[in-house]
Design a protein around this motif. Structure first.
Motif, PDB file in Angstrom:
ATOM      1  N   THR A  92      -5.916  11.112 -43.636  1.00  0.00           N
ATOM      2  CA  THR A  92      -6.150   9.751 -44.122  1.00  0.00           C
ATOM      3  C   THR A  92      -4.985   8.865 -43.673  1.00  0.00           C
ATOM      4  O   THR A  92      -3.935   9.366 -43.258  1.00  0.00           O
ATOM      5  CB  THR A  92      -6.247   9.720 -45.662  1.00  0.00           C
ATOM      6  OG1 THR A  92      -5.025  10.217 -46.210  1.00  0.00           O
ATOM      7  CG2 THR A  92      -7.425  10.536 -46.167  1.00  0.00           C
ATOM      8  N   LYS A  93      -5.187   7.547 -43.791  1.00  0.00           N
ATOM      9  CA  LYS A  93      -4.100   6.628 -43.434  1.00  0.00           C
ATOM     10  C   LYS A  93      -2.867   6.931 -44.274  1.00  0.00           C
ATOM     11  O   LYS A  93      -1.761   6.948 -43.781  1.00  0.00           O
ATOM     12  CB  LYS A  93      -4.528   5.179 -43.706  1.00  0.00           C
ATOM     13  CG  LYS A  93      -5.503   4.635 -42.678  1.00  0.00           C
ATOM     14  CD  LYS A  93      -5.937   3.222 -43.032  1.00  0.00           C
ATOM     15  CE  LYS A  93      -4.824   2.218 -42.825  1.00  0.00           C
ATOM     16  NZ  LYS A  93      -5.337   0.821 -42.885  1.00  0.00           N
ATOM     17  N   GLY A  94      -3.090   7.143 -45.565  1.00  0.00           N
ATOM     18  CA  GLY A  94      -1.976   7.382 -46.486  1.00  0.00           C
ATOM     19  C   GLY A  94      -1.432   6.062 -46.996  1.00  0.00           C
ATOM     20  O   GLY A  94      -1.414   5.056 -46.273  1.00  0.00           O
ATOM     21  N   ARG A 142      -0.913  11.251 -48.499  1.00  0.00           N
ATOM     22  CA  ARG A 142      -1.828  11.336 -47.352  1.00  0.00           C
ATOM     23  C   ARG A 142      -2.510  12.686 -47.449  1.00  0.00           C
ATOM     24  O   ARG A 142      -1.870  13.692 -47.769  1.00  0.00           O
ATOM     25  CB  ARG A 142      -1.022  11.230 -46.067  1.00  0.00           C
ATOM     26  CG  ARG A 142      -1.747  11.715 -44.833  1.00  0.00           C
ATOM     27  CD  ARG A 142      -0.926  11.480 -43.585  1.00  0.00           C
ATOM     28  NE  ARG A 142      -0.935  10.080 -43.218  1.00  0.00           N
ATOM     29  CZ  ARG A 142      -0.085   9.524 -42.360  1.00  0.00           C
ATOM     30  NH1 ARG A 142       0.846  10.250 -41.788  1.00  0.00           N
ATOM     31  NH2 ARG A 142      -0.172   8.248 -42.058  1.00  0.00           N
TER      32      ARG A 142
END
Ligand code: M6P
Ligand code: ZN
Length: 189
Positions: A92-94, A142
Motif C-alpha cells: 500500500t502507499k502507507g 504500510r
C-alpha cells in the motif's frame, strides 16, 4: 440506511464476505493501480515499465458506510494482489495519521506484513488470517503482500485519523520489503 451515512449512525451489523473480500453494506470502494504508487518503489525504471505495460491493479480498499468523522470507527477491507517490482513486494502507499491515533488490522486471507515506522525505528509484523496487528499512535503504516495469493485484511480506525501521505514522502519508511530466499527481506530504504 443510506449508502454513505451521515452522523449519527444507527447501530447496525456489517457482514464480512470472506469469499468476495468485501463488507456489506458497502461504502466507498477505492482501486489503486501501479501508477498511483509513483516514487514508492526503489526501482523507478521497473515501476515505469509496469505502468506502461497495463498499469495493473495493486490493491483495493472496500469500506463500510461508517463515515470518516470524529468519534466514529470506520472499517475497510484492503486486498493487495501478489506481485513485486524488481523484487520489492506489492504494497500500500502507507500513511501516518494526521491526528496521532491508533488503528487495528485483522488478517483475513493470504500472507503479508505490516511495516511501521515512527521516523526513527522500524517494526515488522507478520500477518496471516486471524492475526491482529496493532498500530500505536505515531507509527506510519504500510501493508505488504509477501505471498503468492491475494493478501486481505480488515482495518478499524478512528474516523478523524486522516491519511497523511506527505509524511511518507518526507520521511520514507525506514525499510523496504523484498523477496528473500526463505523469508521476506527488509532492506534499508
Ligand atoms: C487500510 C486502512 C485504510 C487505508 C488502506 C490503504 O485499509 O489503513 O485507512 O486507506 O489500508 O492504505 P493507504 O491509504 O496507505 O493506501
Ligand atoms: Zn491508518
Amino acid at each position: 440506511m443510506s449508502q454513505f451515512a451521515e452522523q449519527p449512525v444507527e447501530p447496525f451489523a456489517i457482514s464480512l464476505d470472506r469469499e468476495g473480500l468485501s463488507l456489506w453494506p458497502e461504502g466507498p470502494v477505492l482501486t489503486r493501480r501501479m501508477s498511483a504508487l509513483e516514487h514508492l518503489f526503489a526501482d523507478t525504471v521497473a515501476w515505469r515499465i509496469a505502468v506502461d505495460a497495463g498499469d495493473p491493479i495493486v490493491y483495493t480498499v472496500r469500506s463500510s458506510p461508517v463515515p470518516e468523522l470524529r468519534a466514529e470507527l470506520p472499517q475497510s477491507v484492503t486486498t493487495i494482489l501478489p506481485g513485486a517490482i524488481a523484487g520489492e513486494f506489492y504494497m500500500t502507499k502507507g500513511h501516518q495519521h494526521q491526528n496521532l491515533e491508533g488503528e487495528m488490522y485483522l488478517g483475513i486471507e493470504g500472507t503479508g506484513g505490516l511495516l511501521m515506522f515512527n521516523g526513527r525505528n522500524v517494526r515488522w509484523l507478520d500477518m496471516k488470517p486471524d492475526t491482529i496487528g496493532y498500530i500505536p499512535p505515531g507509527w506510519a503504516h504500510r501493508s505488504v503482500n509477501t505471498g503468492a495469493e491475494p493478501y486481505s485484511f480488515l482495518a478499524v480506525y478512528p474516523g478523524d485519523a486522516g491519511h497523511h501521505y506527505e509524511w511518507v514522502r518526507e520521511h520514507g519508511f525506514g525499510s523496504r520489503v523484498f523477496r528473500g530466499d526463505k523469508a521476506p527481506q527488509l532492506l534499508p530504504y
